[in-house]
Design a protein around this motif. Structure first.
Motif, PDB file in Angstrom:
ATOM      1  N   THR A   1     -11.211 140.463-112.225  1.00 17.58           N
ATOM      2  CA  THR A   1     -11.508 141.683-113.452  1.00 17.58           C
ATOM      3  C   THR A   1     -10.624 142.610-112.478  1.00 17.58           C
ATOM      4  N   TYR A   2     -11.251 142.740-110.794  1.00 17.82           N
ATOM      5  CA  TYR A   2     -10.627 143.897-110.174  1.00 17.82           C
ATOM      6  C   TYR A   2      -9.411 143.768-109.405  1.00 17.82           C
ATOM      7  N   LEU A   3      -9.286 142.156-109.023  1.00 17.03           N
ATOM      8  CA  LEU A   3      -7.919 142.133-109.164  1.00 17.03           C
ATOM      9  C   LEU A   3      -6.435 142.575-110.706  1.00 17.03           C
ATOM     10  N   LEU A   4      -7.450 141.374-111.077  1.00 11.11           N
ATOM     11  CA  LEU A   4      -6.233 142.215-113.170  1.00 11.11           C
ATOM     12  C   LEU A   4      -6.233 143.210-113.325  1.00 11.11           C
ATOM     13  N   VAL A   5      -6.560 144.241-112.188  1.00 13.08           N
ATOM     14  CA  VAL A   5      -6.621 145.506-112.715  1.00 13.08           C
ATOM     15  C   VAL A   5      -5.223 145.651-112.152  1.00 13.08           C
ATOM     16  N   PRO A   6      -5.314 145.974-111.103  1.00 17.29           N
ATOM     17  CA  PRO A   6      -3.995 146.649-110.725  1.00 17.29           C
ATOM     18  C   PRO A   6      -2.857 145.546-111.242  1.00 17.29           C
ATOM     19  N   LEU A   7      -2.994 143.991-111.035  1.00 22.09           N
ATOM     20  CA  LEU A   7      -1.554 143.177-110.821  1.00 22.09           C
ATOM     21  C   LEU A   7      -1.373 143.491-112.228  1.00 22.09           C
ATOM     22  N   ILE A   8      -1.985 142.949-112.782  1.00 28.91           N
ATOM     23  CA  ILE A   8      -1.381 143.102-114.598  1.00 28.91           C
ATOM     24  C   ILE A   8      -1.409 143.895-115.426  1.00 28.91           C
ATOM     25  N   PHE A   9      -2.846 144.680-115.346  1.00 29.05           N
ATOM     26  CA  PHE A   9      -2.776 146.055-116.355  1.00 29.05           C
ATOM     27  C   PHE A   9      -1.876 147.386-115.139  1.00 29.05           C
ATOM     28  N   ARG A  10      -1.733 147.041-114.095  1.00 23.95           N
ATOM     29  CA  ARG A  10      -0.671 148.249-113.137  1.00 23.95           C
ATOM     30  C   ARG A  10      -1.743 149.163-113.594  1.00 23.95           C
ATOM     31  N   ARG A  11      -2.933 149.218-112.771  1.00 23.25           N
ATOM     32  CA  ARG A  11      -3.886 150.620-113.370  1.00 23.25           C
ATOM     33  C   ARG A  11      -4.498 150.466-111.490  1.00 23.25           C
ATOM     34  N   GLU A  12      -4.746 152.020-111.454  1.00 24.08           N
ATOM     35  CA  GLU A  12      -5.627 151.876-110.250  1.00 24.08           C
ATOM     36  C   GLU A  12      -7.482 151.873-110.643  1.00 24.08           C
ATOM     37  N   VAL A  13      -8.016 150.583-109.782  1.00 28.77           N
ATOM     38  CA  VAL A  13      -9.445 150.906-109.779  1.00 28.77           C
ATOM     39  C   VAL A  13     -10.343 152.578-109.581  1.00 28.77           C
ATOM     40  N   MET A  14     -10.642 153.022-111.092  1.00 35.46           N
ATOM     41  CA  MET A  14     -11.509 154.262-110.854  1.00 35.46           C
ATOM     42  C   MET A  14     -13.092 153.761-110.409  1.00 35.46           C
ATOM     43  N   PHE A  15     -13.188 154.677-109.871  1.00 35.10           N
ATOM     44  CA  PHE A  15     -14.597 154.638-109.301  1.00 35.10           C
ATOM     45  C   PHE A  15     -15.377 152.918-108.570  1.00 35.10           C
ATOM     46  N   LYS A  16     -14.398 153.657-107.145  1.00 31.48           N
ATOM     47  CA  LYS A  16     -14.615 152.814-106.200  1.00 31.48           C
ATOM     48  C   LYS A  16     -15.621 152.044-105.722  1.00 31.48           C
ATOM     49  N   LYS A  17     -16.727 153.274-105.543  1.00 35.71           N
ATOM     50  CA  LYS A  17     -18.654 152.764-105.003  1.00 35.71           C
ATOM     51  C   LYS A  17     -19.301 152.479-106.286  1.00 35.71           C
ATOM     52  N   VAL A  18     -19.019 153.226-107.519  1.00 32.77           N
ATOM     53  CA  VAL A  18     -19.516 152.060-108.386  1.00 32.77           C
ATOM     54  C   VAL A  18     -18.766 150.748-108.672  1.00 32.77           C
ATOM     55  N   ALA A  19     -17.294 150.505-108.612  1.00 40.00           N
ATOM     56  CA  ALA A  19     -17.139 149.192-108.561  1.00 40.00           C
ATOM     57  C   ALA A  19     -18.394 148.364-107.265  1.00 40.00           C
ATOM     58  N   GLN A  20     -17.923 148.987-106.544  1.00 40.73           N
ATOM     59  CA  GLN A  20     -18.763 148.008-104.437  1.00 40.73           C
ATOM     60  C   GLN A  20     -19.548 147.861-105.058  1.00 40.73           C
ATOM     61  N   TRP A  21     -20.726 148.535-105.539  1.00 39.25           N
ATOM     62  CA  TRP A  21     -21.654 148.215-105.820  1.00 39.25           C
ATOM     63  C   TRP A  21     -22.591 147.843-107.413  1.00 39.25           C
ATOM     64  N   GLN A  22     -21.811 147.048-108.495  1.00 40.43           N
ATOM     65  CA  GLN A  22     -22.036 146.369-109.727  1.00 40.43           C
ATOM     66  C   GLN A  22     -21.917 145.348-109.228  1.00 40.43           C
ATOM     67  N   PRO A  23     -21.220 144.143-108.228  1.00 39.11           N
ATOM     68  CA  PRO A  23     -21.927 142.359-108.598  1.00 39.11           C
ATOM     69  C   PRO A  23     -22.914 142.631-107.294  1.00 39.11           C
ATOM     70  N   TYR A  24     -23.535 143.702-107.168  1.00 40.48           N
ATOM     71  CA  TYR A  24     -25.131 143.361-105.990  1.00 40.48           C
ATOM     72  C   TYR A  24     -25.823 143.403-107.537  1.00 40.48           C
ATOM     73  N   VAL A  25     -25.346 144.563-107.999  1.00 38.05           N
ATOM     74  CA  VAL A  25     -26.656 145.636-109.110  1.00 38.05           C
ATOM     75  C   VAL A  25     -26.795 144.122-110.394  1.00 38.05           C
ATOM     76  N   PHE A  26     -25.263 143.876-110.710  1.00 36.67           N
ATOM     77  CA  PHE A  26     -25.351 142.633-111.602  1.00 36.67           C
ATOM     78  C   PHE A  26     -26.160 141.146-111.178  1.00 36.67           C
ATOM     79  N   GLY A  27     -25.526 140.658-110.008  1.00 38.86           N
ATOM     80  CA  GLY A  27     -26.518 139.649-109.192  1.00 38.86           C
ATOM     81  C   GLY A  27     -27.919 139.961-109.172  1.00 38.86           C
ATOM     82  N   LEU A  28     -28.346 141.443-108.979  1.00 39.50           N
ATOM     83  CA  LEU A  28     -29.758 140.778-108.343  1.00 39.50           C
ATOM     84  C   LEU A  28     -30.393 141.182-109.367  1.00 39.50           C
TER      85      LEU A  28
END
Lengths: 178, 566
Positions: free
Chosen positions: B402-429
């Motif tokens: 999704t983090y690739l589809l948002v800029p490529l298909i939805f053509r929007r920049e991913v917001m809250f970059k820090k939150v996005a960076q941590w998201q896979p780790y928190v969810f994965g844990l």
């Protein structure tokens, strides 16, 4: 651009050696796991029989009642405790919401345990031994079982069977032969 | 039909993008995320109910929530997202127009109406029959009807996908063979046809039974055919998320498969053998013979497992080769240490790969062993296993892309970059915790789908060990962590899609360390990676193999300790 023309003949390129070794190792491991199941049928002590019959709920309930009438040794709350002779056919019936009746078995003796349900599907889960068998209405399955520990064992239902599912329990006692 | 106005050219990848395909991808992805949110909340409430000290929901609500959770996340979230993946892997990656976009919308609306109908039936309270709805337990008729509509809609989506492949070939929008990612999507779609047909075949008579037209459905036959949908649909997920792994490796790092031939053969094994897995659910059933069980449960001598084990080497191997080509050559693991761990697409993908293999894959093979199944069947070990495959594996991989589809298909920049960076780790844990603690509790005999393991209202009592209670408490805590990770994902994605900065028509997005053009070349064409040294991957695979063998035999030992049965 996006699409560049492909490198022709990719299917003829040799497989990387490390990949090939892994494919062979993984394949052999798969074969090993496959034959392990067959091997266990020969040497292992924990295998399920393939013995099962079609039966109507009423006919099964009649068999359970017959055993209960003949061999009940005492009553525990709602449950009769039944002690059939070692080596015999013993019956356990699943219904909403109890495992009926309670059984008392002798350690080291072998029993032919019959399982069926008279209403919905239930899960026969003997704890803490952790033997789990699926019980269907309309099918009577038979497993030959040899309890090797004494004590009081719970039977929990582990197939969802309605809002009272979590109250569906039963018991098997295993005693030393006196 | 191929009027230029229907297309735009992606400034980042150079791919020609059909706007109808793009809209279908957007619609399916958005609905998928909504169902993830709903199903995820149900999931959290279930974990908090099973935590004995919290015991959140009353019994009837618990079973209702469990039914809704199963449908909303296991079918709705995943299959809606898979529809997006299919349109992406066909129309977008092949530079083609989508075949019959109107039928694409039929897919979307049928699935949506079906999903809502089933949810309504469940929320009305008289269809708490679990996602599996085993007869003779009966639900309201519209519960089944919704499922059938959903399955038919998804079948139409598969048809549109296959149609698009034909259009692309006819109109020569690509040359030679389809790219590997598309090949993986084809695998998923072929399995999906089998799966959805099974669902329709068994749910139509069950629906007729629920309205009184036929007198009964045999419970054993139902189970056999239903799991042709229930389990095989998880194989769609496997094929789809493996395709997503390759796609992310390619798009972020420019990674190409070590050899195309091997990776495609591995996908082919999925098509040929994965469908046998219905047997996994019939290992302790009456009326099924041991030889049938052994052949089917092992996917014909573990040939489908072989496919997954191959991907388990070729995916990290491709990444290692790409990284080494960039000069990360020091020691065994510099390529891994210096991977873009701050990029949520890559981090999510790699965590998905590792957890799917170590937690989901190994536990699945072990509990699918004919005899070992009798110490695991219907214990909470089972959901422990499939949360590792479907949530840690599939969901995390879908989140990552999704983090690739948002800029490529939805053509929007991913917001809250820090939150996005941590998201896979928190969810994965969180998910790792959920899986491990449920498996732990299951080993101690705790049943799945059970409101109260203290048996307070039961006629006869049984006491589980204190360790079992501890495991369920830790599971509840892990579910909270996972829910936070899930909320982070939804907040980032929803905010980015609706409020994110619009990406201009000619603006190039940086997806990872490699340029967009290199990404596109890696993902949309085929060809083997040139570099042949992947010692780090060899070590990782060896660790995996040793864990697998040890855990397998440990479980035989557990089995050998239970009462003799024959």
């Amino acid at each position: 651009m996006g699409i560049a023309s492909p490198r022709a003949g990719w299917w003829k390129e040799p497989i990387h050696k490390v990949e090939l070794i892994w494919i062979i190792v993984a394949f052999l491991w798969g074969l090993g796991m496959f034959f392990m199941m067959i091997y266990w049928h020969g040497v292992g002590n924990q295998n399920l029989s393939n013995e099962a019959y079609r039966i109507t709920p009423a006919a099964y309930a009649a068999k359970v009642d017959k055993m209960t009438e003949e061999y009940t040794v005492r009553q525990e709350g709602a449950f009769p405790v039944v002690r059939p002779p070692p080596g015999s056919d013993v019956y356990m019936m699943g219904r909403v919401y109890m495992w009926w009746p309670m059984l008392e078995l002798v350690k080291g003796e072998t029993y032919r345990l019959h399982l069926s349900s008279i209403d919905l599907q239930h899960g026969f889960s003997l704890q803490p031994v952790n033997i789990n068998l699926q019980v269907h209405p309309g099918y009577e399955s038979v497993v030959t079982m040899t309890p090797n520990q004494t004590g009081q064992f719970g039977i929990v239902c582990n197939e969802y069977c309605g809002f009272g599912h979590h109250t569906m329990t039963g018991r098997i006692y295993v005693v030393d032969n006196k | 039909m191929t009027a230029a106005t229907h297309f735009r050219t992606c400034p980042t990848t150079g791919l020609k993008i059909d706007r109808s395909a793009e809209n279908l991808i957007k619609a399916n992805a958005v609905v998928a995320v909504v169902f993830l949110l709903i199903g995820g909340l149900f999931g959290l409430s279930i974990a908090l109910t099973r935590w004995p000290a919290v015991h959140l929901l009353p019994a009837d609500w618990f079973y209702l929530a469990l039914t809704a959770h199963g449908f909303d996340v296991l079918l709705a979230w995943i299959i809606f997202f898979e529809m997006a993946v299919l349109y992406f892997a066909s129309a977008i990656l092949l530079n083609s127009r989508i075949a019959a976009p109107r039928w694409g919308w039929a897919q979307f609306w049928l699935m949506l109406v079906g999903a809502l109908m089933t949810n309504v039936a469940v929320l009305q309270g008289n269809s708490s029959v679990m996602f599996t709805s085993y007869p003779p337990l009966v639900a309201a008729p519209h519960f089944y009807l919704g499922l059938v509509l959903f399955a038919v809609g998804a079948l139409i989506g598969c048809a549109v996908f296959f149609g698009t492949l034909v259009v692309a070939r006819d109109e020569k929008t690509y040359q030679g063979s389809v790219p590997l990612v598309t090949f993986g999507a084809i695998t998923a779609a072929i399995i999906a046809v089998f799966t959805l047909a099974c669902g329709a075949i068994i749910l139509i008579p069950t629906f007729l039974w629920s309205i009184g037209i036929i007198s009964g459905v045999d419970p054993l036959m139902y189970k056999l055919v239903w799991w042709g949908m229930g389990h095989s649909s998880q194989q769609i997920n496997v094929a789809a998320h493996v395709a997503v792994w390759y796609a992310i490796g390619a798009m972020v790092l420019g990674a190409k498969p070590i050899s195309e031939k091997v990776s495609r053969m591995a996908f082919l094994m999925y098509i040929l053998f994965l469908q046998l897995a219905s047997a996994h659910h019939l290992l302790v059933e009456p009326g099924v013979s041991s030889s049938w069980k052994i052949f089917n449960t092992s996917y014909a001598m573990y040939l489908a497992v072989l496919g997954s084990m191959i991907h388990g080497m070729t995916v990290p191997g491709a990444i290692e080769a790409a990284q080494r080509a960039k000069g990360f050559n020091k020691g065994l693991f510099e390529w891994l240490r210096k991977a873009p761990w701050g990029n949520p697409a890559f981090a999510g993908m790699f965590l998905s790969l590792v957890m799917f293999g170590f937690l989901g894959g190994i536990s699945g093979v072990v509990m699918g062993t004919e005899q070992i199944n009798l110490i695991i069947h219907n214990t909470i070990y089972v959901p422990g296993h499939f949360h590792a495959t479907v949530v840690a594996g599939t969901t995390l991989a879908f989140m990552a892309i999704t983090y690739l589809l948002v800029p490529l298909i939805f053509r929007r920049e991913v917001m809250f970059k820090k939150v996005a960076q941590w998201q896979p780790y928190v969810f994965g844990l969180g998910i790792a915790g959920i899986s491990l603690f449920m498996m732990g509790a299951g080993t101690l005999g705790v049943p799945r789908r059970h409101w109260d393991i203290t048996f307070a209202d039961a006629l006869s009592q049984f006491q589980f060990s204190p360790a079992a209670f501890l495991m369920l408490a830790l599971n509840g805590l892990s579910a909270i962590v996972a829910a936070i990770g899930g909320a982070m994902y939804i907040i980032v994605v929803v905010c980015s899609v609706f409020l994110g900065r619009k990406i201009g028509d000619n603006e190039v997005v940086q997806l990872g360390p490699v340029s967009g053009a290199a990404s596109a070349a890696a993902v949309a064409r085929y060809g083997n990676e040139g570099t042949l040294k992947i010692p780090g991957t060899v070590v990782l695979v060896a660790v995996f193999f040793v864990s697998f063998v040890l855990y397998y035999f440990v479980n035989w030992k557990y089995l050998a300790e239970v009462w003799p049965l024959k």
